[in-house]
Design a protein around this motif. Sequence first.
Motif, short mmCIF file in Angstrom:
data_model
loop_
_atom_site.label_atom_id
_atom_site.label_comp_id
_atom_site.label_asym_id
_atom_site.label_seq_id
_atom_site.Cartn_x
_atom_site.Cartn_y
_atom_site.Cartn_z
N PHE A 189 -48.92 89.39 10.84
CA PHE A 189 -50.15 88.72 10.43
C PHE A 189 -51.28 89.70 10.12
O PHE A 189 -51.97 89.56 9.11
N MET A 194 -52.96 87.77 7.12
CA MET A 194 -52.73 86.34 7.30
C MET A 194 -53.65 85.84 8.41
O MET A 194 -53.23 85.54 9.52
N THR A 195 -54.94 85.76 8.07
CA THR A 195 -55.98 85.54 9.08
C THR A 195 -56.03 84.11 9.61
O THR A 195 -56.67 83.84 10.62
N SER A 197 -53.27 82.31 10.43
CA SER A 197 -51.93 82.03 10.97
C SER A 197 -51.87 82.40 12.43
O SER A 197 -52.45 83.40 12.86
N THR A 239 -50.26 77.53 10.13
CA THR A 239 -50.65 78.42 9.05
C THR A 239 -51.19 77.62 7.87
O THR A 239 -51.24 76.39 7.89
N ASP A 243 -51.58 81.59 3.24
CA ASP A 243 -51.04 82.63 4.11
C ASP A 243 -49.52 82.73 3.95
O ASP A 243 -48.97 83.83 3.89
N GLN A 246 -48.58 84.66 1.04
CA GLN A 246 -48.70 86.11 1.23
C GLN A 246 -47.40 86.69 1.78
O GLN A 246 -46.98 87.79 1.40
#
Length: 344
Positions: A189, A194-195, A197, A239, A243, A246
């Motif tokens: 993350f 992946m802020t 998640s 999530t 994300d 990504q």
Amino acid sequence: MPLLNINIKERMEHYQVTGLSVSVIRNHEISFVENYGLREADTLKKVNNDSIFSACSISKFVTAMLVMKLVQQGSLDLDEDVNVKLKSWKVPDNHFTVKRCVTLRNLLGHQSGITDPEKSFMELNSDGRYPTMVELLTGKTPYCDVPIEVKYEPETDFQYSDAGFCIIQLIIEDVLGKSFVEVIDELIFHPLKMTNSTYTLNLPEKFYEDFTSGHNNSGCLAENNYPIYPYPAASGLWTTSKDLSQLVLELMNALKNKSKLGISVEQANEMIQARGCKGWNGLGVFLEGSGIEIELSSLGWGEGFQSMLVAFPLKGDGIVIMTNTDLGVHQMKGIIGEIYQSFN
């Protein structure tokens, strides 16, 4: 840049879907994210790019990416007997493991001989106590009340298994000496930004405003607004569609030797190669087609939520569809399938 040939708002009304988020990847980049409906019925809370959904079994795709990262750095081995590295619990040996042992490869491909007991692996119950993986695997919890053991010779059959991913989680924790949640934050993350998640079992306050509530197919709130599955590696991911895109891009980039996580082309290819006794499952994903047209997918379905991730990793295209509604039918038979067909 809306999807063609589908009126999503009209189809949401038809299927009584409360909220939905779609992220589309074209040519190895996120092309657009579209959001519809509400995070919670009968409120003014609209779904947006930061809205967080329960991804349920799509968690397994993320876990598989973590395993590839750990294999790449030498912490794990796909083909080693898992008992070599397991410390706090061992897979019991029996007559099914004489010829073939349980490995990370066959656990990720649901061909390990591990099966889920009937009526096991449900959402967190009312006592709110989070079991350890050892408690789960030894049959000492209401989520799995019989000990887990090998039920058929590995790599001779396919049996979808949450218990298998509990074993994967335990290996990671035993080897690294950290919780699974800490490891995935640190290695997946954070580097991929992946802020929005999390796998945490206690929903963080910083996310409260963004969490979506689960709903049934009548549009009513699910019994548990925010269902928690106390076995994160198998089903615990919360999530956003963006994300998850990504992470799909990270796999695509790894296949081009451009991984941000340091995953090699060889390790990325391991995930999208059919192995064992079936031709339609890779490592942590399901497969269809071949060559440049190879398609991978991962499905999530739990209390109040349904989602689907599909990618053509060699072409650089993909789509993530997340809803906060349990439609009661397979994803391909509802609005998710209609959106996928429009994309495809």
